[in-house]
Scaffold this motif. Structure first.
Motif, PDB file in Angstrom:
ATOM      1  N   THR A 146       0.877  -1.166   0.000  1.00 21.16           N
ATOM      2  CA  THR A 146       0.000   0.000   0.000  1.00 21.16           C
ATOM      3  C   THR A 146       0.915   1.216   0.000  1.00 21.16           C
ATOM      4  O   THR A 146       2.102   1.112   0.337  1.00 21.16           O
ATOM      5  CB  THR A 146      -0.871   0.050   1.259  1.00 21.16           C
ATOM      6  OG1 THR A 146       0.006   0.150   2.390  1.00 21.16           O
ATOM      7  CG2 THR A 146      -1.718  -1.212   1.406  1.00 21.16           C
ATOM      8  N   GLU A 147       0.349   2.381  -0.324  1.00 20.67           N
ATOM      9  CA  GLU A 147       1.176   3.594  -0.347  1.00 20.67           C
ATOM     10  C   GLU A 147       1.812   3.842   1.018  1.00 20.67           C
ATOM     11  O   GLU A 147       2.988   4.165   1.131  1.00 20.67           O
ATOM     12  CB  GLU A 147       0.302   4.794  -0.719  1.00 20.67           C
ATOM     13  CG  GLU A 147      -0.176   4.743  -2.156  1.00 20.67           C
ATOM     14  CD  GLU A 147      -1.231   5.799  -2.412  1.00 20.67           C
ATOM     15  OE1 GLU A 147      -1.088   6.899  -1.854  1.00 20.67           O
ATOM     16  OE2 GLU A 147      -2.189   5.516  -3.147  1.00 20.67           O
ATOM     17  N   THR A 148       1.011   3.661   2.084  1.00 26.43           N
ATOM     18  CA  THR A 148       1.518   3.926   3.444  1.00 26.43           C
ATOM     19  C   THR A 148       2.690   3.016   3.762  1.00 26.43           C
ATOM     20  O   THR A 148       3.721   3.454   4.261  1.00 26.43           O
ATOM     21  CB  THR A 148       0.394   3.654   4.489  1.00 26.43           C
ATOM     22  OG1 THR A 148      -0.856   3.925   3.860  1.00 26.43           O
ATOM     23  CG2 THR A 148       0.575   4.451   5.740  1.00 26.43           C
ATOM     24  N   GLU A 149       2.516   1.703   3.467  1.00 18.89           N
ATOM     25  CA  GLU A 149       3.594   0.741   3.753  1.00 18.89           C
ATOM     26  C   GLU A 149       4.824   1.054   2.910  1.00 18.89           C
ATOM     27  O   GLU A 149       5.948   0.930   3.378  1.00 18.89           O
ATOM     28  CB  GLU A 149       3.126  -0.680   3.457  1.00 18.89           C
ATOM     29  CG  GLU A 149       2.323  -1.291   4.584  1.00 18.89           C
ATOM     30  CD  GLU A 149       2.090  -2.783   4.370  1.00 18.89           C
ATOM     31  OE1 GLU A 149       2.507  -3.318   3.339  1.00 18.89           O
ATOM     32  OE2 GLU A 149       1.485  -3.395   5.256  1.00 18.89           O
ATOM     33  N   ALA A 150       4.592   1.450   1.654  1.00 16.55           N
ATOM     34  CA  ALA A 150       5.714   1.739   0.758  1.00 16.55           C
ATOM     35  C   ALA A 150       6.550   2.881   1.331  1.00 16.55           C
ATOM     36  O   ALA A 150       7.782   2.848   1.316  1.00 16.55           O
ATOM     37  CB  ALA A 150       5.208   2.094  -0.623  1.00 16.55           C
ATOM     38  N   LEU A 151       5.868   3.882   1.881  1.00 15.67           N
ATOM     39  CA  LEU A 151       6.598   5.048   2.405  1.00 15.67           C
ATOM     40  C   LEU A 151       7.346   4.713   3.687  1.00 15.67           C
ATOM     41  O   LEU A 151       8.331   5.358   4.038  1.00 15.67           O
ATOM     42  CB  LEU A 151       5.637   6.225   2.608  1.00 15.67           C
ATOM     43  CG  LEU A 151       5.074   6.787   1.285  1.00 15.67           C
ATOM     44  CD1 LEU A 151       4.005   7.827   1.553  1.00 15.67           C
ATOM     45  CD2 LEU A 151       6.179   7.381   0.414  1.00 15.67           C
ATOM     46  N   GLY A 155      15.070   3.660  -0.715  1.00 18.32           N
ATOM     47  CA  GLY A 155      15.422   5.009  -0.253  1.00 18.32           C
ATOM     48  C   GLY A 155      14.271   5.976  -0.494  1.00 18.32           C
ATOM     49  O   GLY A 155      13.298   5.657  -1.176  1.00 18.32           O
ATOM     50  N   LEU A 156      14.407   7.183   0.018  1.00 17.26           N
ATOM     51  CA  LEU A 156      13.324   8.164   0.011  1.00 17.26           C
ATOM     52  C   LEU A 156      12.825   8.497  -1.404  1.00 17.26           C
ATOM     53  O   LEU A 156      11.630   8.470  -1.666  1.00 17.26           O
ATOM     54  CB  LEU A 156      13.792   9.450   0.717  1.00 17.26           C
ATOM     55  CG  LEU A 156      12.715  10.520   0.873  1.00 17.26           C
ATOM     56  CD1 LEU A 156      11.592  10.011   1.766  1.00 17.26           C
ATOM     57  CD2 LEU A 156      13.303  11.796   1.459  1.00 17.26           C
ATOM     58  N   PHE A 157      13.746   8.780  -2.338  1.00 18.70           N
ATOM     59  CA  PHE A 157      13.309   9.194  -3.676  1.00 18.70           C
ATOM     60  C   PHE A 157      12.670   8.023  -4.415  1.00 18.70           C
ATOM     61  O   PHE A 157      11.716   8.175  -5.152  1.00 18.70           O
ATOM     62  CB  PHE A 157      14.485   9.782  -4.476  1.00 18.70           C
ATOM     63  CG  PHE A 157      14.993  11.045  -3.839  1.00 18.70           C
ATOM     64  CD1 PHE A 157      14.187  12.195  -3.811  1.00 18.70           C
ATOM     65  CD2 PHE A 157      16.231  11.096  -3.218  1.00 18.70           C
ATOM     66  CE1 PHE A 157      14.634  13.365  -3.206  1.00 18.70           C
ATOM     67  CE2 PHE A 157      16.678  12.254  -2.603  1.00 18.70           C
ATOM     68  CZ  PHE A 157      15.883  13.400  -2.597  1.00 18.70           C
ATOM     69  N   GLU A 158      13.272   6.846  -4.189  1.00 18.72           N
ATOM     70  CA  GLU A 158      12.730   5.625  -4.803  1.00 18.72           C
ATOM     71  C   GLU A 158      11.283   5.423  -4.327  1.00 18.72           C
ATOM     72  O   GLU A 158      10.403   5.069  -5.098  1.00 18.72           O
ATOM     73  CB  GLU A 158      13.603   4.442  -4.362  1.00 18.72           C
ATOM     74  CG  GLU A 158      13.338   3.170  -5.099  1.00 18.72           C
ATOM     75  CD  GLU A 158      14.052   3.030  -6.431  1.00 18.72           C
ATOM     76  OE1 GLU A 158      13.648   3.707  -7.377  1.00 18.72           O
ATOM     77  OE2 GLU A 158      14.998   2.240  -6.512  1.00 18.72           O
ATOM     78  N   LYS A 159      11.041   5.689  -3.037  1.00 17.54           N
ATOM     79  CA  LYS A 159       9.695   5.514  -2.474  1.00 17.54           C
ATOM     80  C   LYS A 159       8.686   6.388  -3.195  1.00 17.54           C
ATOM     81  O   LYS A 159       7.582   5.960  -3.512  1.00 17.54           O
ATOM     82  CB  LYS A 159       9.688   5.865  -0.980  1.00 17.54           C
ATOM     83  CG  LYS A 159      10.263   4.773  -0.115  1.00 17.54           C
ATOM     84  CD  LYS A 159      10.285   5.194   1.335  1.00 17.54           C
ATOM     85  CE  LYS A 159      10.961   4.130   2.174  1.00 17.54           C
ATOM     86  NZ  LYS A 159      11.191   4.525   3.541  1.00 17.54           N
ATOM     87  N   ARG A 160       9.076   7.631  -3.457  1.00 17.40           N
ATOM     88  CA  ARG A 160       8.143   8.550  -4.124  1.00 17.40           C
ATOM     89  C   ARG A 160       7.808   8.053  -5.526  1.00 17.40           C
ATOM     90  O   ARG A 160       6.665   8.089  -5.960  1.00 17.40           O
ATOM     91  CB  ARG A 160       8.760   9.954  -4.206  1.00 17.40           C
ATOM     92  CG  ARG A 160       8.787  10.622  -2.838  1.00 17.40           C
ATOM     93  CD  ARG A 160       9.319  12.028  -2.977  1.00 17.40           C
ATOM     94  NE  ARG A 160       9.548  12.606  -1.664  1.00 17.40           N
ATOM     95  CZ  ARG A 160      10.315  13.661  -1.462  1.00 17.40           C
ATOM     96  NH1 ARG A 160      10.909  14.244  -2.491  1.00 17.40           N
ATOM     97  NH2 ARG A 160      10.481  14.148  -0.250  1.00 17.40           N
TER      98      ARG A 160
END
Length: 447
Positions: A122-127, A133-138
């Motif tokens: 889910t988006e929440t879990e992905a973040l 890393g942070l940029f990859e997550k976005r």
């Protein structure tokens, strides 16, 4: 036995039992036989535990620490059900769910660099995930939103992508996703076993990721379900359905001959008697001259006295080891269930590791999975040949199922069922027609 049937089915594996149930609901007269004394054939759950030791030729009896032998129901083929997948739909429509109880599998994990991580879906879990890393997550979040909104009939949702031409590799490039994110998206969300999908049209992968997210959305912890008392309950549930509609079942029946006339099946001979039929459904073991070997699967059943490390002490989970992580061409899977599912003695866990064999030393290939399970109290190793039919059944009217593959769920099994159905009936399997057929018989009493 000396009777005329529309369809005879040999072997009580899941594929055969579902087809036998469907044909009975369609009003066909069905005879279903198995050479074994138990239901399930290759997809059986073995009980008591003593029988598992015998089956794998282990000397002596299970130690007393294993508890009562009758408390065990050990699956020979490890698979889960996708909560929103085709098998659950078949179970609901036929109301075979009345005979079964399910539990949600508590977590899905992926292996990376020797460690296991929860699969973010889910988006929440992905973040929150430490997999990226942070940029990859976005970028991954943008990709997930794109997939969720994608509608092959609405060009506005497609952002210039042609669902039947653009490859999945091109989609990953479009969102600038790195190799590791591609790995777990393709293997842990879309559940592919190899990387062939990258150069195929993206629509298939988009459907698979949607199936994963929709299945996950139903219950929250993971997209998978598992029946209490083991997977052997599934074929038995469909066998009951067939029996309600007049299907006849016979276990312990040695099959002496499949009787042919002018290249077409006309019956099956067992213990000197012939039952006649117009069509025959069977698993590969009954017609070895009509199948070809396409590979092997190794499965290792491990009995543990502990949950798997780094899975938050879950009493059930799935772990996927993507092939790139261990320099292979096929993924390795681990399915774990436990005493909580009435398949093992108190405080015991069953973890089953499986993969497609690539070398002369399959046990070495599966070692990365077994390393995650240590200490292992007892293991049972099997290497099974994989067969697919060489005869489509059009002329002979013999319809053979495929061997169960190394995937961790039943979607490919359902594809095989729909394929056999189409070859037998000459029309696509229609879920809605199944539902109507059932209501015609039971009316309101079906509820």
């Amino acid at each position: 036995m000396n009777e005329e049937y529309d369809v005879i089915v040999l072997g009580t594996g899941l594929t055969e039992c579902i087809l036998s149930g469907i044909m009975s609901v369609k009003g066909k007269k069905v005879l279903h036989m198995d050479r074994n004394s138990y239901y399930g054939a290759e997809s059986a759950s073995i009980t008591p535990l003593e029988d598992l030791y015998k089956r794998f030729n282990l000397p002596g009896n299970p130690p007393e620490s294993m508890g009562k032998g009758r408390d065990w129901n050990v699956d020979l083929i490890p698979k889960f059900l996708m909560a929103n997948g085709q098998l659950v739909r078949m179970l609901l429509i036929t109301q075979v769910t009345r005979y079964l109880d399910f539990k949600v599998v508590e977590g899905s994990y992926v292996y990376k660099g020797g460690k296991i991580y929860k699969v973010p879906s889910t988006e929440t879990e992905a973040l929150a995930s430490s997999l990226m890393g942070l940029f990859e997550k976005r970028r991954f979040r943008k990709f997930l939103i794109f997939v969720a909104n994608f509608d092959e009939n609405d060009p506005k949702t497609q952002e210039g992508v042609d669902p039947n031409k653009t490859t999945m590799r091109a989609i990953f490039q479009k969102f600038s996703l790195g190799q590791e994110v591609i790995d777990f998206t393709g293997h842990s969300l879309a559940l592919y076993r190899t990387d062939d999908y990258l150069d195929q049209p993206c629509i298939q992968t988009i459907h698979r990721i949607k199936l994963y997210s929709e299945s996950l959305a139903r219950y929250g912890k993971s997209p998978y379900l598992y029946p209490l008392y083991g997977l052997g309950e599934l074929p038995q549930g469909f066998a009951r359905l067939s029996a309600i509609y007049g299907g006849t079942y016979m276990l312990n029946k040695p099959i002496e001959e499949i009787v042919m006339e002018n290249g077409k099946v006309v019956g099956v001979k067992s213990e000197g008697e012939i039952a006649r039929c117009k069509q025959l459904i069977c698993d590969p073991s009954y017609v070895m001259d009509r199948v070809t070997k396409v590979g092997q699967v190794i499965r290792v059943i491990c009995i543990l006295s502990h949950p798997i490390a780094n899975t938050s002490d879950n009493n059930s989970c799935q772990i996927i080891i993507p092939q790139n992580q261990v320099n292979r061409k096929h993924d390795i899977y681990v399915c774990m269930i436990s005493f909580a599912h009435s398949v093992a003695g108190k405080g015991k866990y069953i973890a089953i590791a499986s993969t497609t064999v690539e070398t002369q030393d399959p046990e070495k290939e599966i070692k990365p999975a077994l390393d995650l399970l240590e200490p292992i109290e007892q293991k049972f190793v099997s290497v099974s040949d994989q067969y697919i039919p060489t005869d489509s059944g059009t002329e002979s009217q013999i319809f053979t199922s495929r061997s169960y593959d190394a995937t961790t769920h039943f979607e490919t099994t359902c594809d095989d069922i729909k394929d056999i159905y189409k070859r037998m009936v000459g029309a696509d399997f229609d879920f809605a027609e199944m539902e109507r057929g059932r209501q015609d018989v039971f009316g309101d009493a079906a509820e």
